[in-house]
Design a protein around this motif. Structure first.
Motif, mmCIF file in Angstrom:
data_model
loop_
_atom_site.group_PDB
_atom_site.id
_atom_site.type_symbol
_atom_site.label_atom_id
_atom_site.label_comp_id
_atom_site.label_asym_id
_atom_site.label_seq_id
_atom_site.Cartn_x
_atom_site.Cartn_y
_atom_site.Cartn_z
ATOM 1 N N UNK A 140 -9.503 17.596 -39.524
ATOM 2 C CA UNK A 140 -9.344 18.772 -38.644
ATOM 3 C C UNK A 140 -7.748 19.597 -39.612
ATOM 4 N N UNK A 141 -7.339 18.708 -40.389
ATOM 5 C CA UNK A 141 -6.216 18.765 -41.666
ATOM 6 C C UNK A 141 -6.434 19.897 -42.613
ATOM 7 N N UNK A 142 -7.614 19.741 -43.333
ATOM 8 C CA UNK A 142 -8.239 20.013 -43.978
ATOM 9 C C UNK A 142 -9.003 21.509 -44.424
ATOM 10 N N UNK A 143 -8.747 21.842 -42.862
ATOM 11 C CA UNK A 143 -8.271 23.393 -42.420
ATOM 12 C C UNK A 143 -7.806 24.832 -43.013
ATOM 13 N N UNK A 144 -6.759 23.757 -43.462
ATOM 14 C CA UNK A 144 -5.649 24.675 -43.989
ATOM 15 C C UNK A 144 -6.002 25.708 -45.540
ATOM 16 N N UNK A 145 -7.505 25.180 -46.222
ATOM 17 C CA UNK A 145 -7.716 25.792 -46.975
ATOM 18 C C UNK A 145 -8.684 27.216 -45.898
ATOM 19 N N UNK A 146 -8.422 28.534 -46.579
ATOM 20 C CA UNK A 146 -9.246 29.033 -45.392
ATOM 21 C C UNK A 146 -10.276 29.923 -46.315
ATOM 22 N N UNK A 147 -10.627 29.324 -47.640
ATOM 23 C CA UNK A 147 -11.392 30.156 -48.221
ATOM 24 C C UNK A 147 -12.376 29.875 -48.150
ATOM 25 N N UNK B 152 -14.663 21.762 -56.865
ATOM 26 C CA UNK B 152 -14.785 23.079 -58.074
ATOM 27 C C UNK B 152 -13.886 24.229 -57.892
ATOM 28 N N UNK B 153 -12.714 24.342 -58.508
ATOM 29 C CA UNK B 153 -12.008 25.853 -58.050
ATOM 30 C C UNK B 153 -12.736 26.810 -58.648
ATOM 31 N N UNK B 154 -13.775 28.004 -57.461
ATOM 32 C CA UNK B 154 -14.570 28.582 -58.229
ATOM 33 C C UNK B 154 -13.171 30.022 -58.360
ATOM 34 N N UNK B 155 -12.541 30.350 -57.331
ATOM 35 C CA UNK B 155 -12.027 31.178 -57.408
ATOM 36 C C UNK B 155 -10.311 31.170 -58.075
ATOM 37 N N UNK B 156 -9.625 30.872 -59.022
ATOM 38 C CA UNK B 156 -7.995 30.587 -59.668
ATOM 39 C C UNK B 156 -7.267 30.598 -58.927
ATOM 40 N N UNK B 157 -7.242 32.230 -58.792
ATOM 41 C CA UNK B 157 -6.055 33.286 -57.806
ATOM 42 C C UNK B 157 -5.922 32.644 -56.772
ATOM 43 N N UNK B 158 -6.547 32.984 -55.854
ATOM 44 C CA UNK B 158 -7.249 32.346 -54.160
ATOM 45 C C UNK B 158 -6.706 31.137 -53.797
ATOM 46 N N UNK B 159 -6.961 30.185 -54.844
ATOM 47 C CA UNK B 159 -6.713 28.546 -54.600
ATOM 48 C C UNK B 159 -5.054 28.207 -54.879
ATOM 49 N N UNK B 160 -4.983 29.015 -56.132
ATOM 50 C CA UNK B 160 -2.999 29.020 -56.132
ATOM 51 C C UNK B 160 -2.396 29.060 -55.382
#
Length: 436
Positions: free
Chosen positions: A206-213, A388-396
């Motif tokens: 569940x802690x991984x849900x902090x990623x909302x992408x 794999x980071x598909x969107x760097x801006x969103x990831x950062x």
């Protein structure tokens, strides 16, 4: 007549009135609630585990009705309508930090980790240990602790399982990692081992849900979630823990998300029904390929999605080869060929060698300034062998927000590490570009 309509089923000599607890799996320890009007059980999960077991599982009729949207006043009663009794909620207990950290060692002894190494190699296995905080328990030889860490970073509890690596000609999938069912109970809980009561489960991962992408994928077992996350990294993989693990309360963290349920072969009907019940929380879809394509032999083995994935070539699913593309056939050969290395994030838990930072403000500020000073790539970036980071801006943006909100909390250190990894990769790429 009883003062209350719903009571725990009284013990009756010679009659089976005690059942297997759905939480700790101990047999003849679980008392079910009965309806004193109809004489029937409310539900197979509604009851209380024996207090002497230290399990802490107590699921009341009121909770069941509320979580399944069954208003009291719409129930059909033969004699009278029950009135909800106001009860003071018990405080939830969490696992002490020192016990959590103590488990994040001795992975070379962990049977499940050995299996992951045999499948994916050291690098990917280490990444999985880091991302899911896979622990090792001394309760059984080589046992695994699957920690349930909620979205706020609190360690709710840990499920202890001992696995055995099996290579059988009778198995549909060949070599596999199965629970040692000779243990009693086959699943043990850290709360029970520490003699702590009143815990409330959450999803494993569940802690991984902090990623909302990303969309969310939910399976039954923790082992399946870990393995599937390598083959399908475009999802956040969670484990419900059992077929009964999809309650409205637990699923509340999924509000507004897109969720795909991957039930085991024998769980399709139950989870399809749950998807309809919980449709007010999130957009649920149910993966039905196993239900449509499974053979009778596969149904008898009650296979899940991971059993099929590990038969496939990993390189068909990842753009970057693992550290050991052709891993040795046995765990013994792996440990002779190379020394096991703990992943970076786990080394941070050794306070003597790597003091835990109390504040990351300087690191966060340096990262923010760096990313603002460069032109971010528009193409996907390979962070590591399974990320794999598909969107760097969103990831950062997402990861910066996460480390700011949880500054100094060791559970969220991997998010800071990922940003630093990305900075290092981008710096190397810029220098190579300048040299051309």
């Amino acid at each position: 007549m009883s003062k209350h309509r719903y009571i725990l089923e009284p013990y009756k000599a010679g009659i089976n009135s005690r059942y297997t607890c759905p939480n700790c799996q101990q047999i003849k320890k679980f008392s079910l609630y009965i309806d004193t009007v109809t004489g029937k059980h409310v539900h197979p999960t509604v009851g209380r585990c024996d207090r002497e077991s230290n399990c802490g599982n107590h699921y009341t009729p009121k909770q069941y009705f509320q979580e399944n949207n069954i208003p009291f006043d719409t129930l059909q009663f033969n004699q009278y309508t029950p009135r909800p009794i106001a009860t003071k909620a018990k405080p939830i207990s969490f696992i002490p930090d020192e016990d959590f950290k103590a488990s994040l060692t001795d992975h070379e002894k962990n049977h499940f980790v050995k299996f992951l190494i045999s499948l994916f190699g050291f690098k990917i296995a280490s990444d999985l240990i880091r991302d899911y905080f896979i622990g090792t328990s001394k309760h059984w030889d080589g046992a695994t602790v699957f920690w349930q860490i909620d979205i706020k970073g609190k360690v709710r509890t840990g499920k202890i399982i001992q696995y055995e690596i099996i290579d059988s000609v009778d198995s549909i999938i060949g070599e596999d990692c199965k629970r040692n069912k000779t243990n009693f109970p086959p699943v043990y809980w850290v709360h029970s081992a520490l003699k702590i009561a009143d815990f409330k489960q959450c999803f494993f991962g569940e802690h991984l849900l902090i990623d909302k992408t990303k969309p969310v994928a939910i399976v039954e077992s923790e082992k399946t979630a870990v393995i599937a996350s390598i083959y399908r990294p475009q999802f956040i993989w969670l484990a419900a823990g059992s077929k009964e693990g999809l309650s409205a309360e637990k699923c509340s963290v999924l509000k507004g998300r897109t969720v795909v349920l991957f039930p085991d072969i024998d769980g399709f009907e139950k989870w399809s029904s749950k998807a309809n019940e919980l449709s007010h929380i999130a957009k649920f879809n149910v993966f039905d390929l196993l239900e449509l394509k499974a053979t009778e032999a596969e149904r008898m083995q009650q296979l899940d999605i991971a059993d099929y994935l590990i038969k496939l070539n990993l390189e068909d699913f990842t753009e970057r080869k693992s550290e050991y593309p052709n891993p040795p056939q046995t765990v013994q050969a792996i440990f002779k060929s190379a020394k096991f290395e703990h992943p970076t994030s786990i080394e941070y838990f050794s306070e003597h060698e790597h003091p835990k930072p109390e504040c990351w403000e300087q690191e966060i500020e340096e990262l923010e300034n760096y990313f603002k000073s460069i032109e971010l790539p528009t193409q996907p970036v390979i962070l590591n062998s399974c990320k794999k980071i598909s969107n760097c801006s969103s990831f950062i943006e997402t990861n910066i927000a996460t480390v700011k909100a949880n500054n100094g909390k060791s559970t969220f250190l991997p998010y800071l590490n990922r940003l630093q990894e990305l900075k290092q990769i981008l710096t190397i790429n810029l220098k190579q570009h300048e040299c051309k």
